[in-house]
Design a protein around this motif. Structure first.
Motif, PDB file in Angstrom:
ATOM      1  N   LYS A   1       0.832  -1.211  -0.027  1.00  0.00           N
ATOM      2  CA  LYS A   1       0.079  -0.141  -0.127  1.00  0.00           C
ATOM      3  C   LYS A   1       0.790   1.312   0.071  1.00  0.00           C
ATOM      4  O   LYS A   1       0.489   2.145   0.748  1.00  0.00           O
ATOM      5  CB  LYS A   1      -0.946   0.282   1.025  1.00  0.00           C
ATOM      6  N   LEU A   2       1.612   1.190  -0.989  1.00  0.00           N
ATOM      7  CA  LEU A   2       2.400   2.490  -1.119  1.00  0.00           C
ATOM      8  C   LEU A   2       1.219   3.686  -1.721  1.00  0.00           C
ATOM      9  O   LEU A   2       0.715   3.520  -2.802  1.00  0.00           O
ATOM     10  CB  LEU A   2       3.589   2.464  -2.224  1.00  0.00           C
ATOM     11  N   LEU A   3       1.128   4.688  -0.894  1.00  0.00           N
ATOM     12  CA  LEU A   3       0.188   5.762  -1.298  1.00  0.00           C
ATOM     13  C   LEU A   3       0.780   7.087  -1.318  1.00  0.00           C
ATOM     14  O   LEU A   3       1.498   7.454  -0.310  1.00  0.00           O
ATOM     15  CB  LEU A   3      -0.988   5.726  -0.297  1.00  0.00           C
ATOM     16  N   VAL A   4       0.692   8.109  -2.225  1.00  0.00           N
ATOM     17  CA  VAL A   4       1.079   9.358  -2.083  1.00  0.00           C
ATOM     18  C   VAL A   4       0.013  10.230  -2.701  1.00  0.00           C
ATOM     19  O   VAL A   4      -0.914   9.912  -3.594  1.00  0.00           O
ATOM     20  CB  VAL A   4       2.316   9.592  -3.300  1.00  0.00           C
ATOM     21  N   ASP A   5      -0.278  11.295  -1.849  1.00  0.00           N
ATOM     22  CA  ASP A   5      -1.298  12.421  -2.132  1.00  0.00           C
ATOM     23  C   ASP A   5      -1.345  12.540  -3.637  1.00  0.00           C
ATOM     24  O   ASP A   5      -0.221  12.975  -3.995  1.00  0.00           O
ATOM     25  CB  ASP A   5      -1.282  13.304  -1.204  1.00  0.00           C
ATOM     26  N   PRO A   6      -2.432  12.375  -4.303  1.00  0.00           N
ATOM     27  CA  PRO A   6      -2.279  12.638  -5.818  1.00  0.00           C
ATOM     28  C   PRO A   6      -1.944  14.213  -5.861  1.00  0.00           C
ATOM     29  O   PRO A   6      -1.387  14.390  -7.034  1.00  0.00           O
ATOM     30  CB  PRO A   6      -3.878  12.429  -6.313  1.00  0.00           C
ATOM     31  N   ALA A   7      -2.322  15.112  -5.134  1.00  0.00           N
ATOM     32  CA  ALA A   7      -1.754  16.520  -5.291  1.00  0.00           C
ATOM     33  C   ALA A   7      -0.097  16.783  -5.284  1.00  0.00           C
ATOM     34  O   ALA A   7       0.398  17.546  -5.537  1.00  0.00           O
ATOM     35  CB  ALA A   7      -2.441  17.483  -4.490  1.00  0.00           C
ATOM     36  N   LEU A   8       0.446  15.640  -4.581  1.00  0.00           N
ATOM     37  CA  LEU A   8       2.010  15.794  -4.228  1.00  0.00           C
ATOM     38  C   LEU A   8       2.727  14.812  -5.133  1.00  0.00           C
ATOM     39  O   LEU A   8       3.817  14.625  -4.700  1.00  0.00           O
ATOM     40  CB  LEU A   8       2.181  15.660  -2.772  1.00  0.00           C
ATOM     41  N   ARG A   9       2.270  14.132  -6.085  1.00  0.00           N
ATOM     42  CA  ARG A   9       3.024  13.179  -6.744  1.00  0.00           C
ATOM     43  C   ARG A   9       4.146  14.036  -7.588  1.00  0.00           C
ATOM     44  O   ARG A   9       4.218  14.946  -7.823  1.00  0.00           O
ATOM     45  CB  ARG A   9       2.091  12.412  -7.734  1.00  0.00           C
ATOM     46  N   ARG A  10       5.289  13.085  -8.022  1.00  0.00           N
ATOM     47  CA  ARG A  10       6.132  13.551  -8.797  1.00  0.00           C
ATOM     48  C   ARG A  10       7.299  14.502  -7.899  1.00  0.00           C
ATOM     49  O   ARG A  10       7.857  15.335  -8.549  1.00  0.00           O
ATOM     50  CB  ARG A  10       6.075  14.035  -9.953  1.00  0.00           C
ATOM     51  N   ARG A  11       7.358  14.112  -6.727  1.00  0.00           N
ATOM     52  CA  ARG A  11       8.126  15.025  -5.695  1.00  0.00           C
ATOM     53  C   ARG A  11       9.156  14.270  -5.158  1.00  0.00           C
ATOM     54  O   ARG A  11       9.730  14.622  -4.302  1.00  0.00           O
ATOM     55  CB  ARG A  11       7.155  16.171  -4.996  1.00  0.00           C
ATOM     56  N   GLY A  12       9.411  13.103  -5.263  1.00  0.00           N
ATOM     57  CA  GLY A  12       9.931  12.048  -4.447  1.00  0.00           C
ATOM     58  C   GLY A  12       9.685  11.703  -3.400  1.00  0.00           C
ATOM     59  O   GLY A  12      10.392  11.044  -2.509  1.00  0.00           O
ATOM     60  N   ILE A  13       8.284  11.704  -3.095  1.00  0.00           N
ATOM     61  CA  ILE A  13       7.715  11.143  -1.711  1.00  0.00           C
ATOM     62  C   ILE A  13       7.835   9.672  -1.743  1.00  0.00           C
ATOM     63  O   ILE A  13       7.853   9.087  -0.838  1.00  0.00           O
ATOM     64  CB  ILE A  13       6.478  11.829  -1.459  1.00  0.00           C
ATOM     65  N   GLY A  14       7.192   9.121  -2.968  1.00  0.00           N
ATOM     66  CA  GLY A  14       7.320   7.629  -3.080  1.00  0.00           C
ATOM     67  C   GLY A  14       8.630   7.070  -2.872  1.00  0.00           C
ATOM     68  O   GLY A  14       8.842   6.056  -2.181  1.00  0.00           O
ATOM     69  N   ARG A  15       9.606   7.483  -3.472  1.00  0.00           N
ATOM     70  CA  ARG A  15      11.037   7.175  -3.437  1.00  0.00           C
ATOM     71  C   ARG A  15      11.464   7.241  -1.919  1.00  0.00           C
ATOM     72  O   ARG A  15      12.245   6.319  -1.555  1.00  0.00           O
ATOM     73  CB  ARG A  15      11.720   7.951  -4.259  1.00  0.00           C
ATOM     74  N   ALA A  16      11.216   8.420  -1.376  1.00  0.00           N
ATOM     75  CA  ALA A  16      11.663   8.609   0.083  1.00  0.00           C
ATOM     76  C   ALA A  16      11.094   7.495   1.177  1.00  0.00           C
ATOM     77  O   ALA A  16      11.581   6.913   1.784  1.00  0.00           O
ATOM     78  CB  ALA A  16      11.350   9.910   0.536  1.00  0.00           C
ATOM     79  N   LEU A  17       9.706   7.190   0.740  1.00  0.00           N
ATOM     80  CA  LEU A  17       8.931   6.322   1.605  1.00  0.00           C
ATOM     81  C   LEU A  17       9.674   4.742   1.379  1.00  0.00           C
ATOM     82  O   LEU A  17       9.969   3.914   2.534  1.00  0.00           O
ATOM     83  CB  LEU A  17       7.580   6.115   1.388  1.00  0.00           C
TER      84      LEU A  17
END
Length: 195
Positions: A98-114
């Protein structure tokens, strides 16, 4: 445009329970944006909150799961789970879920950091292999490939599309974790020590 830095925080079950409304809002937004994470429309907010309360909090309390969240300021920007409750013949393995990133904050490296924090937690738990599944062709698949995950196979007709009755394939992926590098480790802190 500058953005506040992202902090990765590990939540205990009690902390996650206090954040149920925000976790539910994140899941609800991701599913309505097309994320294939086990839910289909209609997907009301109450169902999103029930998922966290009934499916995540119990294994979190039992120690079989780690919940990592990404915070940007006070905003919950994303989350991922590390499942470490594996069978006795798989004590070396963990699952990313369940990798989830707020749709408004995608493409900012948040998924990669998680995912980097998840891998660090897996190593700390003595795990040397991480497995995951993702809808074939999903937005997350290229991220996993870029992070070194390899494809074990594709299962056709594995899951239903969130919006239609169409069945879609899923890609099963894995990554063997290299030994911990002696470089600066990623800072993963519990939310209680972040106050």
């Amino acid at each position: 445009m500058t953005h506040e830095p992202v902090r990765i925080v590990s939540l205990s079950a009690d902390e996650a329970a206090r954040h149920l409304p925000a976790l539910a809002v994140l899941l609800h937004a991701c599913v309505h944006d097309g994320a294939s994470v086990g839910f289909v429309l209609p997907f009301p907010p109450a169902e999103a909150e029930a998922f966290w309360r009934d499916k995540v909090l119990p294994p979190l309390r039992a120690g079989g799961r780690v919940l990592l969240v990404a915070r940007q300021g006070e905003r919950l920007a994303g989350t991922v789970q590390l499942v470490i409750d594996t069978p006795p013949n798989q004590p070396h393995r963990a699952e990313a879920a369940k990798l989830l990133v707020d749709p408004a904050l995608r493409r900012r490296g948040i998924g990669r950091a998680l995912m980097a924090a998840l891998e660090e937690r897996a190593r700390a738990a003595g795990r040397s292999l991480i497995t995951l599944d993702t809808r074939t062709g999903d937005r997350a698949e290229p991220l996993y490939v870029a992070l070194g995950y390899a494809t074990a196979g594709v299962i056709p007709g594995y899951c239903r599309d969130p919006f239609t009755d169409r069945l879609e394939a899923t890609t099963i992926m894995f990554k063997a974790l290299p030994e911990m590098l002696q470089a600066e480790p990623l800072q993963v802190i519990s939310s209680s020590s972040a106050r």
